[in-house]
Design an enzyme around this catalytic site. Structure first.
Site, PDB file in Angstrom:
ATOM      1  N   THR A   7      -5.093   4.004  -0.106  1.00 26.89           N
ATOM      2  CA  THR A   7      -4.734   3.706  -1.494  1.00 26.89           C
ATOM      3  C   THR A   7      -3.794   2.502  -1.539  1.00 26.89           C
ATOM      4  OG1 THR A   7      -4.997   6.029  -2.013  1.00 26.89           O
ATOM      5  CG2 THR A   7      -3.776   4.722  -3.594  1.00 26.89           C
ATOM      6  N   ARG A  29      -0.542  16.449   3.171  1.00 29.43           N
ATOM      7  CA  ARG A  29       0.317  15.963   2.076  1.00 29.43           C
ATOM      8  C   ARG A  29       1.759  15.838   2.566  1.00 29.43           C
ATOM      9  NH1 ARG A  29      -2.767  13.330   0.191  1.00 29.43           N
ATOM     10  NH2 ARG A  29      -4.028  14.022   1.922  1.00 29.43           N
TER      11      ARG A  29
HETATM   12  P1  ATP Z   1      -4.827   9.952   1.333  1.00 34.06           P
HETATM   13  O1  ATP Z   1      -6.003  10.055   2.239  1.00 34.06           O
HETATM   14  O2  ATP Z   1      -3.982  11.147   1.386  1.00 34.06           O
HETATM   15  O3  ATP Z   1      -5.200   9.507  -0.044  1.00 34.06           O
HETATM   16  P2  ATP Z   1      -4.120   7.245   1.934  1.00 34.06           P
HETATM   17  O4  ATP Z   1      -4.951   6.831   3.081  1.00 34.06           O
HETATM   18  O5  ATP Z   1      -4.551   6.768   0.596  1.00 34.06           O
HETATM   19  O6  ATP Z   1      -3.901   8.796   1.961  1.00 34.06           O
HETATM   20  P3  ATP Z   1      -1.589   6.059   1.236  1.00 34.06           P
HETATM   21  O7  ATP Z   1      -1.210   7.051   0.208  1.00 34.06           O
HETATM   22  O8  ATP Z   1      -2.058   4.734   0.786  1.00 34.06           O
HETATM   23  O9  ATP Z   1      -2.647   6.730   2.228  1.00 34.06           O
HETATM   24  O10 ATP Z   1      -0.417   5.836   2.266  1.00 34.06           O
HETATM   25  C1  ATP Z   1       0.258   6.909   2.862  1.00 34.06           C
HETATM   26  C2  ATP Z   1       1.731   6.564   3.027  1.00 34.06           C
HETATM   27  O11 ATP Z   1       1.853   5.575   4.028  1.00 34.06           O
HETATM   28  C3  ATP Z   1       2.354   5.996   1.776  1.00 34.06           C
HETATM   29  O12 ATP Z   1       3.693   6.424   1.718  1.00 34.06           O
HETATM   30  C4  ATP Z   1       2.287   4.508   2.013  1.00 34.06           C
HETATM   31  O13 ATP Z   1       3.282   3.815   1.305  1.00 34.06           O
HETATM   32  C5  ATP Z   1       2.518   4.430   3.509  1.00 34.06           C
HETATM   33  N1  ATP Z   1       1.884   3.253   4.133  1.00 34.06           N
HETATM   34  C6  ATP Z   1       0.617   2.869   4.017  1.00 34.06           C
HETATM   35  N2  ATP Z   1       0.393   1.781   4.763  1.00 34.06           N
HETATM   36  C7  ATP Z   1       1.559   1.457   5.352  1.00 34.06           C
HETATM   37  C8  ATP Z   1       1.985   0.428   6.259  1.00 34.06           C
HETATM   38  N3  ATP Z   1       1.164  -0.511   6.700  1.00 34.06           N
HETATM   39  N4  ATP Z   1       3.271   0.436   6.675  1.00 34.06           N
HETATM   40  C9  ATP Z   1       4.119   1.380   6.258  1.00 34.06           C
HETATM   41  N5  ATP Z   1       3.782   2.369   5.410  1.00 34.06           N
HETATM   42  C10 ATP Z   1       2.516   2.411   4.967  1.00 34.06           C
HETATM   43 MG    MG Z   2      -5.113   7.844  -1.116  1.00 34.62          MG
END
Ligand code: ATP
Ligand code: MG
Length: 824
Positions: free
Chosen positions: A87, A657
């Site tokens: 995301t 989560r």
């Molecule tokens: P889900 O599958 O649960 O939807 P997701 O893949 O969409 O998860 P995100 O919600 O985008 O994951 O990111 C998870 C967490 O990791 C968030 O707190 C985000 O800010 C942090 N995050 C994502 N990428 C990075 C990065 N490159 N460096 C540091 N923190 C990150």
């Molecule tokens: Mg997500």
């Protein structure tokens, strides 16, 4: 690959570098064009540009994420596990599209699943780009975007642009009229079933003419006809239901090539989050819109597909590369959310699913903190313990930094589980909010049930009477209620008295009169029973709900929400068990309801696992991990292995989560309809890796508590837990005594005798010392936890008929009785 990215973003980075260069020139530190070109050629554009001026949205993104962001042209799939920053990358991509001038904000179609997710996405973009996000009319949920499109093009679908979106009640009323018109047996084929069937068809993008013959034998062979009539009727009314929003838009795009072309050109970029949960209609809509430019970026995780029961097709995400053969697929593997134990526990759990792509996630997090596994005696203790833990975490007395309440969440499998928590939190004054649905006592079915109890207790409660007079339907519709209200006003009478008057003075006649008389007679009877105070209040409440036809109404209802509503009603009956009488319970409810809004303070969140998709919390509590509850027996019964795998994905969503604290709990006993039912720890616990789990024993669950109890009980006590702590996976197999009763589903009963029990690592047991049938003799004095003392009248296999001193004659399983020598 990198070359491709470079060429696609070359102009952007050249611009960034040039811009930066001119800034430097102004400061007297200019670089030559040659130098700039040199750097572009030798170091790769992204890196070069970033060294000079990195847009904030790229900050900290890993290589793969950056590729997902920077690769603007052509189809892109980010298929990756939970918490890998999908995301985040998707949001950065939107910022990048706008920032690089590739598209204006209103030329971007960005779809999410929930309003909450849409709001969060907007907030993240505005962090990068400020107000620009306000100019993004096409960022929202499938429904909100389709509703907008349909209003603009309503006439093509045969509607006016001010069409009404029907709510469920209106929809049911309409369907009922049609079912009656066709003279179909409404009892056998209730409107809710039809609504559900039609919704399913709509999810699969099937308009009436597309429904196949095999589907059409429902509703005495009239389902498709009813569907056609329903759609016609909606058109006449200038109305749509939720499913129509997508279906109509799909139809008009397919019908009007010019319009499709217009939208295909408008949407220069399409982005979709949580793609694994799209249904067929949503998928077709996206595919149509993306066909021309093919600038579609979908992100998702096959392991988090949890809406199969609502028509989601995980196949959509797996088919992406076939649909868009030149798609670039980025697999993100670094998890940024959870500590290593949480991540590892979740990864091991999901490995048990067979139908998955499979991926390996890793984290740099050095944070310790295993997933905690806690067993409780029953639901109340589970709620009490979790409440204490939450407070301790919030105060920072667990050796960690304090975790604010709004960073903590309880995720339940079924909404009825919320009741015990809400009661507890109200009583200790812990601020909480229920996300994605009403609080337990505000639920429709609970309000209805309470209205029955109120009118049976207090005949002057006109609001309660009005609420239930035609629920379930008794042919006492709005007009009758208006008449009664008029009478009440004129004569200054409570509604119930006006109803009596209306019967005697002939205001209500025919079937209405008959039904109203029946209802009033029942209310009189219930009132009498309540005032006699002889039967346990929970029993009275259960019979009120049965005799009124209210429980039956939901049993006949085939919509997906009805099983949950029935569970909530059972939970309500269960809650009454703790009160001496019904007025006392109603008093308690008004106090619960009074304890309403506490604005402006941090609140703990309670929500279902389904609603938690995409979110993250510092501390996550996952209660009720018991077979039958989680995995849900209904899922297993209805869809077998497929259902089990979806439940496991839900468990995976739950664990992932958590950022730092993840606590799973289960209870040894659940009280269902006032029958204690011994619960079996969830089979998902078997899938957790022992090195990631810490089994802990709450102080309330110690040996002394169960002193003198039988073998099964002591096995659940601390000794067994300590043992489990030492060697989680090799805890001796314990066969649970089968104490299932008639309220247990056939599936659970089946399971209670199958290998699963033997597989179970942690024991479960019955709540009381047991008397086996052979222990009992006719005439013997026995004790039952709920009914108290009684005498055995008859024994049939494992069921004894007991004359209880207070509760009267009852048939109970002998396993729930204490007999000779064991009486308290
Ligand atoms: P889900 O599958 O649960 O939807 P997701 O893949 O969409 O998860 P995100 O919600 O985008 O994951 O990111 C998870 C967490 O990791 C968030 O707190 C985000 O800010 C942090 N995050 C994502 N990428 C990075 C990065 N490159 N460096 C540091 N923190 C990150
Ligand atoms: Mg997500």
């Amino acid at each position: 690959m990198l070359k491709a990215i470079c060429s696609s973003t070359k102009s952007f980075y050249r611009m960034v570098l040039m811009q930066n260069e001119s800034e430097k020139k102004n400061l007297g530190t200019g670089v030559s064009n040659n130098l700039l070109d040199n750097e572009l050629n030798t170091t790769g554009l992204a890196a070069a540009a970033m060294r000079h001026l990195q847009p904030s949205y790229l900050e900290g993104l890993n290589e793969m994420q950056q590729q997902g962001v920077l690769n603007l042209d052509g189809p892109v799939l980010m298929l990756a596990g939970a918490g890998t920053g999908k995301t985040r990358a998707l949001t950065a991509r939107i910022a990048h599209i706008i920032n690089s001038g590739k598209a204006k904000p209103n030329q971007i179609l960005a779809v999410t699943f929930t309003n909450k997710a849409a709001i969060e996405m907007k907030a993240r973009i505005s962090l990068f780009l400020g107000d620009v996000v306000e100019g993004m009319p096409w960022l929202g949920t499938f429904h909100s975007i389709c509703s907008k499109m349909l209003r603009i093009n309503a006439e093509i679908a045969g509607l006016n642009s001010d069409f009404t979106i029907l709510d469920v009640d209106d929809q049911l009323r309409l369907l009922k009229q049609l079912i009656r018109l066709e003279k179909i047996d409404e009892k056998r084929w209730p409107p809710r079933s039809l609504a559900h069937i039609i919704d399913n068809w709509k999810n699969r993008a099937l308009s009436p003419e597309k429904v196949s013959d095999t589907d059409s034998n429902l509703f005495d062979g009239n389902a498709v006809k009813l569907y056609t009539m329903y759609q016609d009727r909606l058109k006449t009314l200038n109305a749509v239901d939720f499913g129509d929003l997508l279906l109509h838009v799909l139809y008009i795009l397919q019908k009007d090539a010019g319009l499709l072309e217009k939208y295909q050109s408008t949407f220069k970029y399409i982005l979709v989050d949580e793609y694994q949960d799209t249904n067929v209609a949503q998928y077709l809509w996206l595919r149509l819109l993306a066909q021309k430019k093919k600038n579609i970026c979908c992100v998702g995780d096959d392991d988090q597909s949890i809406y199969g029961w609502r028509g989601a097709e995980v196949g959509n995400i797996l088919r992406f590369e076939k649909d868009f053969p030149d798609a670039k697929v980025f697999r993100l593997e670094q998890n940024y959310r959870s500590n290593k134990h949480i991540l590892s526990a979740a990864s091991n759990l999901i490995k048990a699913n067979s139908s998955r792509l499979g991926k390996t996630l890793w984290t740099e997090s050095k944070k310790e903190g295993k997933v905690r596994l806690v067993g409780h005696w029953n639901g109340e203790e589970e709620a009490r313990w979790i409440g204490e833990e939450i407070e301790a975490l919030a105060r920072g007395t667990r050796g960690y930094d304090p975790v604010p309440l709004d960073e903590q969440v309880i995720l339940v499998r079924a909404s009825f589980q919320m009741r015990a928590f809400e009661e507890r939190f109200v009583s200790i004054g812990l601020p909480y909010e229920v996300i994605g649905g009403p609080r337990f006592y505000e639920r429709l079915e609970i309000r209805d049930a309470i209205a029955y109890l109120r009118i049976a207790t207090s005949p002057t409660d006109s609001l309660a009477f009005e609420r239930i007079i035609n629920t379930p339907k008794r042919g006492l519709g709005e007009r009758t209620v208006q008449e009664l209200n008029k009478k009440s006003r004129e004569k200054n009478l409570p509604l119930l008295k006006s109803a009596r008057l209306a019967i005697s003075d002939g205001t209500v006649v025919g079937k209405g009169k008959y039904e109203l008389t029946q209802l009033l007679d029942k209310i009189d009877l219930w009132k009498k029973i309540i005032s006699e105070d002889e039967k346990p209040p929970f029993e009275i409440a259960a019979s009120i709900l049965d005799e009124s036809g209210y429980t039956e109404m939901w049993k006949n209802d085939n919509s997906p929400t009805s099983p949950g509503r029935l569970d909530n009603l059972k939970e309500l009956i269960d809650a009454i068990k703790d009160f001496d009488n019904i007025p006392g319970f109603l008093e308690h409810i008004s106090l619960m309801m009074e304890n309403e809004r506490q604005d402006g303070i941090a609140k703990l969140k309670i929500m279902t696992l389904h609603a938690a998709k995409g979110l993250e919390f510092f501390a996550v509590f996952l209660p009720g991990w018991e077979d039958g509850l989680f995995p849900s027996q209904r899922s297993l019964d209805e869809t077998g292995l497929k259902g089990l795998e979806e439940e496991r994905r839900l468990a995976y969503v739950g664990i992932t989560r958590a950022i730092q604290h993840c606590t799973i709990s289960f209870t040894a006993n659940r009280r269902i309809y006032n029958n204690w039912q011994s619960a079996i720890p969830s089979r998902f616990l078997d899938n957790l890796s022992k090195e990631d789990v810490e089994v802990i024993v709450p102080p309330t669950l110690n040996q002394s508590r169960f002193a003198g109890n039988d073998r099964n009980v002591s096995r659940f006590g601390s000794q067994e837990f300590n043992k489990a702590d030492n060697d989680f996976n090799s805890t001796p197999k314990i066969v649970v005594k089968n104490t299932v009763d008639k309220y247990q589903s056939p599936g659970l009963r089946r399971m209670a005798t199958t290998n699963h029990l033997e597989r179970s690592n942690i024991s479960s047991k019955v709540p009381l010392n047991q008397a086996t049938p052979s222990d009992l003799e006719i005439g013997e004095k026995v004790f039952h936890q709920k009914f108290g003392y009684g005498k055995v009248k008859d024994i049939d296999h494992d069921t004894a008929t007991i004359e209880f001193k207070k509760a009267g004659l009852k048939k109970v399983k002998s396993g729930y009785l204490l007999s000779k020598g064991k009486l308290p």
